[in-house]
Design an enzyme around this catalytic site. Structure first.
Site, PDB file in Angstrom:
ATOM      1  N   CYS A   1       0.831  -1.194   0.000  1.00 31.35           N
ATOM      2  CA  CYS A   1       0.000   0.000   0.000  1.00 31.35           C
ATOM      3  C   CYS A   1       0.877   1.260   0.000  1.00 31.35           C
ATOM      4  O   CYS A   1       1.423   1.606  -1.040  1.00 31.35           O
ATOM      5  CB  CYS A   1      -0.977  -0.034   1.175  1.00 31.35           C
ATOM      6  SG  CYS A   1      -2.395   1.030   0.874  1.00 31.35           S
TER       7      CYS A   1
ATOM      8  N   HIS B   1      -3.398  -4.813   0.262  1.00 33.37           N
ATOM      9  CA  HIS B   1      -2.699  -5.408   1.423  1.00 33.37           C
ATOM     10  C   HIS B   1      -2.693  -6.933   1.308  1.00 33.37           C
ATOM     11  O   HIS B   1      -3.612  -7.589   1.820  1.00 33.37           O
ATOM     12  CB  HIS B   1      -3.400  -4.995   2.722  1.00 33.37           C
ATOM     13  CG  HIS B   1      -3.221  -3.561   3.069  1.00 33.37           C
ATOM     14  ND1 HIS B   1      -2.140  -3.104   3.787  1.00 33.37           N
ATOM     15  CD2 HIS B   1      -3.968  -2.474   2.794  1.00 33.37           C
ATOM     16  CE1 HIS B   1      -2.237  -1.793   3.948  1.00 33.37           C
ATOM     17  NE2 HIS B   1      -3.335  -1.382   3.353  1.00 33.37           N
TER      18      HIS B   1
ATOM     19  N   GLU C   1      -1.079  -9.023   2.868  1.00 39.08           N
ATOM     20  CA  GLU C   1      -0.911  -9.694   4.164  1.00 39.08           C
ATOM     21  C   GLU C   1      -2.224 -10.216   4.740  1.00 39.08           C
ATOM     22  O   GLU C   1      -2.227 -11.184   5.499  1.00 39.08           O
ATOM     23  CB  GLU C   1      -0.219  -8.771   5.179  1.00 39.08           C
ATOM     24  CG  GLU C   1      -0.989  -7.530   5.622  1.00 39.08           C
ATOM     25  CD  GLU C   1      -0.764  -6.301   4.741  1.00 39.08           C
ATOM     26  OE1 GLU C   1      -0.392  -6.472   3.560  1.00 39.08           O
ATOM     27  OE2 GLU C   1      -0.976  -5.181   5.227  1.00 39.08           O
TER      28      GLU C   1
END
Ligand code: GLN
Length: 535
Positions: free
Chosen positions: A384, A512, A514
Site C-alpha cells: 500500500c 494489502h 498480508e
C-alpha cells in the site's frame, strides 16, 4: 432451517490471555471435523468500529473482503479457520449503542424507556443470531472481549446468560483463565481462577469448559483441583500452556479431546477431527532453525501488533522457504537523519518490507529505503503506502522529478508533481472519514511480470484500505523506464501492482496482500519476495 450451535468464549483474571487463540483453535478443530464454522467478536469498547483507532494503541486494523475495518482478532480467526469472515462478525458496544440511539430518535420505541436490559442486550443478541444466519454455520464461536468483571463487559455476559436460557444444550460457555506462578513457593495458583468462575456464576453463567493458561507445565492434580472447585468434569479443564507457536494450540487442545468434548455436548454424533495437515505444517515450522533477517521500515516505538498480519505473512513465507524470519525494525526517522547505526542495520537485512501507513512522518526515510533497495538490488516488498513510496522514489531519482511526492504528504500543496494523488473517483466525497477505498477489488495482472510469475494467474482479488493512488497523468514519464505497472483494476483502471524490471524483486501492491496470507498457505507476493531474499 438448521439450528446453529453457539460457543461463547470469555476471559478471566487478566487481559492478553489469548482468548482469541482459544476461540480460533476451537473453531479450527471443529472445521477439521467437517463442520461449518465462523467466529465472531463482541468488543466492549465504545468506538463504533476499529477503523479510526490508532494501530499503535490497539494493534492493526484488519480489513475483510466486504471492506469492514475490524479488530486484529479477526485476522487470527481467518488465519486459523481460513474462512473469509464478514462485517457481521464484529460488533462493538459503540456500534450497538449508536444503532439503538438512532432508532430511539426515529421513534421506533414509541416513547418507551430505553434500557441496557432489554434494549441493548436484545440488539446484541440479534447481531449474534444474524452472524450465525449470514455465515450459515453449524457452529458460531463468539469471543467476548475484555475480562469478566469489567464494567463494559456486563451487557455481553448478560447476553450469554439469556442465550443459554434460549438455546440450552445448543450453547456452550468456555472460560479462559490464568494460573499464576509463584517463584518463591514454586507453584501455580488456582485461586484467581476460582474467583473468576465465581464472578461468572454471580452473573448467572456456568462454564462448560475451562482453559487454564500458564507459562509452565500444569500438574494433573492442579487441573483436577480447578475441576473440583469450579464444578466442571475433569476432562473439561484444558491446559493451555504457553507454546512455541500459536499454531500449536489447536493440536494441544485436540490432544485433550476438545473436539470430542464439544461433539458430545452438542450431540453431533461420531465426528473424526483430522488435524493431520495442520500438524505436518506446524511440525515443519518448528523444525526450521536457519534464520533470515527481514527489515520492516516503520516509525520508531511502533507496536509489533500494529503490523501483525505483515509479520505473520513474512513468517509463513519464511517457513515455506525453510527460514525463520527475524524481523528487524528499521526506524525510518533515523534513516532520514542519516543515523549510521540504523543504516548499518538496514544494510544487514536480506530483504526489506515497506508496509502500509498514513501521514507524513518518516516518509523521507522510507523513500531513502526504497532508493537503497533499488540501487543495491535488495529485495523490496511494498504494501500500500510502500507502493506509493516506490513510485515517488523512482520519479525523483530516476526520472529526475525532484519534488515528486504524494498529495498526502504535501499539505500545503507546494509541489506540482503529485505522482501519487487522491483517488479521483473519491474526490467529490472527500472528507476525513468515509473516503477510503476499502475491501476486496479485482486486479488484472500483466503477463510476463514478476507479479504474474508469483501468482501464476492474471485474475486476482485483494483487500484494500487507501485514499491515494498512482497518478496516471504521469504515466508517459514512466513509460519506457524500468518502472512497470504490472496490474490494474479492470473497471476503474486504478494501478494495483508496480514493479522494477531490472531487479531481483522490487514489487509493490496498492492492496494489502498480508490479509490473505495463511500460516500454511503463504501469500504469493510474500513467497516470491522471500524466495528472492533467501537467494
Ligand atoms: N496513506 C496511504 C493512502 O491512504 C496508504 C494507506 C495504507 O498504506 N494503508 O493511500
Amino acid at each position: 432451517m438448521k439450528q446453529p450451535k453457539f460457543i461463547f468464549v470469555t476471559g478471566g483474571v487478566c487481559s492478553s490471555l489469548g482468548k482469541g487463540i482459544v476461540a480460533s483453535s476451537t473453531a479450527a478443530i471443529l472445521k477439521s471435523g467437517g463442520l461449518k464454522v465462523a467466529i465472531m467478536k463482541l468488543d466492549p469498547y465504545l468506538n463504533v468500529d476499529p477503523g479510526t483507532m490508532s494501530p499503535f494503541q490497539h494493534g492493526e486494523v484488519f480489513v475483510l473482503d466486504d471492506g469492514s475495518e475490524t479488530d486484529l482478532d479477526l485476522g487470527h480467526y481467518e488465519r486459523f479457520i481460513d474462512v473469509p469472515l464478514s462485517g457481521v462478525c464484529t460488533v462493538t458496544t459503540g456500534r450497538v449503542y449508536s444503532e439503538v440511539l438512532a432508532e430511539e430518535r426515529d421513534g421506533k420505541y414509541l416513547g418507551g424507556t430505553i434500557q441496557v436490559v432489554p434494549h441493548i442486550t436484545t440488539k446484541i443478541k440479534d447481531k449474534v443470531k444474524l452472524a450465525a444466519k449470514k455465515m450459515d454455520v453449524d457452529v458460531l464461536v463468539v469471543e467476548i472481549g475484555g475480562t469478566v468483571g469489567d464494567i463494559e463487559a456486563e451487557p455481553f455476559l448478560e447476553v450469554l446468560r439469556q442465550m443459554k436460557n434460549e438455546f440450552g444444550n445448543n450453547l456452550l460457555s468456555f472460560h479462559t483463565t490464568l494460573l499464576p506462578y509463584l517463584a518463591a513457593s514454586k507453584e501455580l495458583k488456582t485461586k484467581p481462577t476460582q474467583l473468576s468462575v465465581r464472578e461468572l456464576r454471580r452473573v448467572g453463567i456456568t462454564p462448560d469448559v475451562i482453559f487454564c493458561r500458564a507459562d509452565v507445565k500444569i500438574p494433573k492434580a492442579l487441573l483436577k483441583k480447578v475441576a473440583y472447585f469450579c464444578d466442571v468434569p475433569n476432562e473439561c479443564v484444558i491446559p493451555a500452556e504457553t507454546v512455541r507457536s500459536i499454531y500449536e494450540v489447536p493440536l494441544r487442545f485436540q490432544k485433550n479431546n476438545l473436539g470430542d468434548i464439544i461433539a458430545d455436548k452438542f450431540e453431533l454424533g461420531d465426528i473424526k477431527f483430522d488435524l493431520e495437515d495442520w500438524e505436518a505444517g506446524v511440525q515443519k515450522m518448528l523444525r526450521v532453525k536457519s534464520e533470515i533477517k527481514i527489515g520492516l521500515a516503520g516509525k520508531y516505538n511502533e507496536l509489533d501488533d500494529a503490523y501483525l498480519s505483515v509479520i505473520e505473512a513474512a513468517k509463513a513465507a519464511g517457513f515455506h522457504h525453510g527460514k525463520r524470519v527475524q524481523v528487524e525494525w528499521i526506524d525510518t526517522e533515523k534513516i532520514e537523519a542519516k543515523d549510521e547505526e540504523e543504516w548499518t542495520r538496514l544494510r544487514e537485512v536480506a530483504g526489506v518490507i515497506v508496509p502500509g501507513g498514513f501521514g507524513n512522518r518518516g516518509t523521507e526515510g522510507k523513500i531513502a529505503v526504497a532508493q537503497y533497495a533499488r540501487e543495491n538490488k535488495v529485495p523490496y516488498l511494498g504494501l500500500c503506502l510502500g507502493s506509493q513510496i516506490m513510485a515517488i522514489e523512482f520519479a525523483r531519482n530516476v526520472l529526475g522529478i525532484a519534488d515528486a511526492t504524494s498529495e498526502e504528504f504535501d499539505e500545503e500543496n507546494k509541489s506540482k508533481n503529485h505522482v501519487v494523488h487522491f483517488i479521483p473517483e473519491q474526490r467529490d466525497i472527500r472528507k476525513k472519514g468515509g473516503t477510503m477505498r476499502l475491501g476486496a477489488y479485482d486486479c488484472k495482472i500483466e503477463k510476463g511480470t514478476k507479479a504474474y510469475e508469483a501468482y501464476g494467474t492474471d485474475q486476482i482479488s485483494e483487500r484494500h484500505r487507501h485514499r491515494y493512488e498512482f497518478n496516471d497523468a504521469f504515466l508517459p514519464k514512466f513509460e519506457g523506464s524500468d518502472f512497470q505497472i504490472s496490474g490494474r483494476h479492470p473497471k476503474t483502471n486504478l494501478v494495483e501492482i508496480v514493479e522494477i524490471k531490472d531487479h531481483p524483486f522490487m514489487v509493490a501492491s496498492q492492496f494489502h496482500p498480508e490479509f490473505l496470507s495463511r500460516p500454511l498457505r503463504p501469500h504469493p507476493l510474500f513467497r516470491a519476495f522471500m524466495e528472492a531474499s533467501v537467494n
